[in-house]
Design a protein around this motif. Structure first.
Motif, PDB file in Angstrom:
ATOM      1  N   LEU A   1       1.445  -1.090  -0.677  1.00 54.89           N
ATOM      2  CA  LEU A   1      -0.061   0.084  -0.149  1.00 54.89           C
ATOM      3  C   LEU A   1       0.913   1.290  -0.126  1.00 54.89           C
ATOM      4  O   LEU A   1       1.183   2.016   1.153  1.00 54.89           O
ATOM      5  N   GLY A   2       1.554   1.652  -0.838  1.00 49.39           N
ATOM      6  CA  GLY A   2       2.712   2.378  -1.173  1.00 49.39           C
ATOM      7  C   GLY A   2       3.710   1.566  -2.098  1.00 49.39           C
ATOM      8  O   GLY A   2       3.766   0.672  -2.544  1.00 49.39           O
ATOM      9  N   PRO A   3       4.839   2.898  -2.258  1.00 54.06           N
ATOM     10  CA  PRO A   3       6.157   2.224  -2.360  1.00 54.06           C
ATOM     11  C   PRO A   3       6.447   0.983  -1.844  1.00 54.06           C
ATOM     12  O   PRO A   3       6.386   0.216  -0.473  1.00 54.06           O
ATOM     13  N   LEU A   4       7.005  -0.234  -2.269  1.00 55.64           N
ATOM     14  CA  LEU A   4       7.148  -1.982  -1.942  1.00 55.64           C
ATOM     15  C   LEU A   4       8.249  -1.216  -0.332  1.00 55.64           C
ATOM     16  O   LEU A   4       9.129  -0.876  -0.996  1.00 55.64           O
ATOM     17  N   ARG A   5       7.882  -2.377   0.541  1.00 59.57           N
ATOM     18  CA  ARG A   5       8.360  -2.697   1.844  1.00 59.57           C
ATOM     19  C   ARG A   5       8.878  -3.795   2.080  1.00 59.57           C
ATOM     20  O   ARG A   5       7.328  -4.091   1.811  1.00 59.57           O
ATOM     21  N   VAL A   6      10.083  -4.585   2.237  1.00 57.49           N
ATOM     22  CA  VAL A   6      10.146  -5.668   2.823  1.00 57.49           C
ATOM     23  C   VAL A   6      10.376  -6.063   3.778  1.00 57.49           C
ATOM     24  O   VAL A   6      11.095  -5.576   4.460  1.00 57.49           O
ATOM     25  N   ILE A   7       9.705  -6.709   5.438  1.00 61.54           N
ATOM     26  CA  ILE A   7      10.209  -6.619   6.764  1.00 61.54           C
ATOM     27  C   ILE A   7      10.477  -8.112   6.555  1.00 61.54           C
ATOM     28  O   ILE A   7       9.635  -8.483   6.753  1.00 61.54           O
ATOM     29  N   ALA A   8      11.858  -8.494   7.158  1.00 59.62           N
ATOM     30  CA  ALA A   8      12.172  -9.515   7.505  1.00 59.62           C
ATOM     31  C   ALA A   8      11.797 -10.484   8.318  1.00 59.62           C
ATOM     32  O   ALA A   8      10.951  -9.567   9.404  1.00 59.62           O
TER      33      ALA A   8
ATOM     34  N   ASP B   1      13.167 -11.641  10.852  1.00 62.02           N
ATOM     35  CA  ASP B   1      13.464 -11.045  11.998  1.00 62.02           C
ATOM     36  C   ASP B   1      13.173  -9.276  12.956  1.00 62.02           C
ATOM     37  O   ASP B   1      13.216  -9.031  13.195  1.00 62.02           O
ATOM     38  N   GLY B   2      12.071  -8.241  11.825  1.00 62.57           N
ATOM     39  CA  GLY B   2      12.028  -7.617  11.858  1.00 62.57           C
ATOM     40  C   GLY B   2      12.889  -6.481  11.148  1.00 62.57           C
ATOM     41  O   GLY B   2      12.568  -5.297  11.075  1.00 62.57           O
ATOM     42  N   ALA B   3      14.031  -6.826  10.788  1.00 63.27           N
ATOM     43  CA  ALA B   3      14.853  -5.951   9.853  1.00 63.27           C
ATOM     44  C   ALA B   3      14.209  -5.466   8.282  1.00 63.27           C
ATOM     45  O   ALA B   3      13.249  -6.326   7.958  1.00 63.27           O
ATOM     46  N   ASP B   4      14.837  -4.424   7.891  1.00 58.67           N
ATOM     47  CA  ASP B   4      13.966  -3.864   6.930  1.00 58.67           C
ATOM     48  C   ASP B   4      14.779  -4.303   5.337  1.00 58.67           C
ATOM     49  O   ASP B   4      16.322  -4.225   5.264  1.00 58.67           O
ATOM     50  N   ALA B   5      13.972  -5.170   4.530  1.00 65.31           N
ATOM     51  CA  ALA B   5      14.704  -5.881   3.814  1.00 65.31           C
ATOM     52  C   ALA B   5      14.491  -5.460   2.552  1.00 65.31           C
ATOM     53  O   ALA B   5      14.185  -6.447   1.105  1.00 65.31           O
ATOM     54  N   THR B   6      14.056  -4.576   2.203  1.00 66.98           N
ATOM     55  CA  THR B   6      13.869  -3.785   0.642  1.00 66.98           C
ATOM     56  C   THR B   6      14.404  -3.656  -0.314  1.00 66.98           C
ATOM     57  O   THR B   6      15.314  -3.679   0.022  1.00 66.98           O
ATOM     58  N   PRO B   7      14.471  -4.622  -1.451  1.00 63.20           N
ATOM     59  CA  PRO B   7      15.566  -4.702  -2.320  1.00 63.20           C
ATOM     60  C   PRO B   7      15.619  -3.302  -2.489  1.00 63.20           C
ATOM     61  O   PRO B   7      14.883  -2.694  -3.167  1.00 63.20           O
ATOM     62  N   ARG B   8      16.918  -3.183  -2.417  1.00 61.65           N
ATOM     63  CA  ARG B   8      17.337  -1.505  -3.282  1.00 61.65           C
ATOM     64  C   ARG B   8      18.072  -1.195  -4.957  1.00 61.65           C
ATOM     65  O   ARG B   8      16.843  -0.684  -5.281  1.00 61.65           O
ATOM     66  N   ALA B   9      17.428  -2.311  -5.748  1.00 59.22           N
ATOM     67  CA  ALA B   9      17.565  -3.226  -7.205  1.00 59.22           C
ATOM     68  C   ALA B   9      16.088  -2.747  -7.282  1.00 59.22           C
ATOM     69  O   ALA B   9      14.410  -3.755  -6.790  1.00 59.22           O
ATOM     70  N   ALA B  10      15.660  -1.955  -8.165  1.00 58.05           N
ATOM     71  CA  ALA B  10      13.974  -1.170  -8.536  1.00 58.05           C
ATOM     72  C   ALA B  10      13.465  -2.757  -9.859  1.00 58.05           C
ATOM     73  O   ALA B  10      12.289  -2.654  -9.338  1.00 58.05           O
ATOM     74  N   GLN B  11      14.242  -3.138 -10.523  1.00 61.58           N
ATOM     75  CA  GLN B  11      14.639  -4.212 -11.121  1.00 61.58           C
ATOM     76  C   GLN B  11      13.487  -5.509  -9.816  1.00 61.58           C
ATOM     77  O   GLN B  11      11.762  -6.132 -10.036  1.00 61.58           O
ATOM     78  N   GLN B  12      13.932  -6.018  -9.043  1.00 66.85           N
ATOM     79  CA  GLN B  12      13.650  -6.188  -7.793  1.00 66.85           C
ATOM     80  C   GLN B  12      12.675  -6.041  -6.903  1.00 66.85           C
ATOM     81  O   GLN B  12      11.234  -6.622  -7.033  1.00 66.85           O
ATOM     82  N   ARG B  13      12.357  -5.100  -6.942  1.00 69.91           N
ATOM     83  CA  ARG B  13      11.137  -4.391  -6.115  1.00 69.91           C
ATOM     84  C   ARG B  13       9.639  -4.267  -6.702  1.00 69.91           C
ATOM     85  O   ARG B  13       9.151  -4.695  -6.581  1.00 69.91           O
ATOM     86  N   ARG B  14       9.724  -4.184  -8.322  1.00 70.14           N
ATOM     87  CA  ARG B  14       8.876  -4.277  -9.419  1.00 70.14           C
ATOM     88  C   ARG B  14       8.540  -5.547  -9.355  1.00 70.14           C
ATOM     89  O   ARG B  14       6.768  -5.786  -9.536  1.00 70.14           O
ATOM     90  N   VAL B  15       9.328  -7.115  -8.855  1.00 67.75           N
ATOM     91  CA  VAL B  15       8.916  -8.070  -9.875  1.00 67.75           C
ATOM     92  C   VAL B  15       8.509  -8.300  -8.913  1.00 67.75           C
ATOM     93  O   VAL B  15       7.177  -9.203  -8.527  1.00 67.75           O
ATOM     94  N   LEU B  16       8.903  -8.326  -7.190  1.00 72.04           N
ATOM     95  CA  LEU B  16       8.451  -8.614  -6.265  1.00 72.04           C
ATOM     96  C   LEU B  16       6.467  -8.306  -6.239  1.00 72.04           C
ATOM     97  O   LEU B  16       6.110  -8.913  -5.487  1.00 72.04           O
ATOM     98  N   ALA B  17       6.557  -6.486  -5.864  1.00 78.67           N
ATOM     99  CA  ALA B  17       5.576  -6.523  -6.825  1.00 78.67           C
ATOM    100  C   ALA B  17       4.215  -6.807  -6.813  1.00 78.67           C
ATOM    101  O   ALA B  17       2.892  -6.591  -6.769  1.00 78.67           O
TER     102      ALA B  17
END
Length: 199
Positions: free
Chosen positions: A7-14, A16-32
């Motif tokens: 619900l906004g730009p992709l964000r991934v929380i691992a 263990d609670g850590a921010d695991a959001t991919p930095r690569a735009a292609q990875q974010r787009r595919v995962l979204a």
């Protein structure tokens, strides 16, 4: 479970609670794209079109990207049957939580999950535009219901004291009427007893 926020730009929380959001735009787009329809699969051709306007640069380019994404989404996984990819396993999305809160009429809590345009990473792409618009419509509906809820609560806050006062006044009238009736019948009994004594 890994949390995937859509619900906004992709964000991934691992896990263990850590921010695991991919930095690569292609990875974010595919995962979204995968998370938006999970656990349903997405065709390999559609994913390649999402990433490369002129076709994949190599036969294994998408496969290499998926290998990196599998590490991001652990303990969930990305499965393939050779024609499609699908997100599966232990994951959760804010979309599911948003809908749960909305169904429970916790509209403010649901709206608080929204961080921007749904599926912002692929909202302008053919693969994500329809789902982004659908989610945006759900967000607008929840926002309208939240506003209605606030207006009703404020109205009740204003009118409740008057309603309570009216109820108290009504109760007082009832009590007064009862007391008057009791006094009337007491006098009638006393009158009857007096008349009987001197008859």
């Amino acid at each position: 479970a890994v949390e995937i926020h859509l619900l906004g730009p992709l964000r991934v929380i691992a896990d263990d609670g850590a921010d695991a959001t991919p930095r690569a735009a292609q990875q974010r787009r595919v995962l979204a794209a995968l998370a938006a329809v999970a656990p349903q699969p997405v065709a390999i051709g559609a994913l390649e079109d999402l990433l490369w306007a002129n076709g994949a640069p190599s036969a294994n380019a998408l496969q290499a990207l998926m290998s990196k994404l599998r590490k991001v989404v652990e303990p969930a996984t990305i499965e393939t049957d050779g024609r499609t990819y699908a997100l599966a396993g232990a994951f959760a999305t804010d979309v599911v939580e948003f809908r749960r809160l909305a169904d429970a009429r916790s509209f403010a809590d649901a709206e608080a999950l929204v961080r921007g345009v749904p599926l912002a990473d692929i909202a302008d792409e053919s693969l994500g535009s329809a789902e982004s618009a659908r989610l945006a419509s759900e967000v607008s509906a929840v926002r309208a219901k939240r506003i209605d809820q606030v207006v009703i609560e404020e109205f009740l806050e204003v009118t409740r004291p008057a309603a309570v006062t009216a109820a108290q006044q009504a109760a007082q009238i009832v009590r007064s009427d009862r007391e008057d009736r009791d006094r009337y019948w007491k006098l009638q009994i006393e009158k009857a007893e007096y008349e009987a004594m001197y008859a």
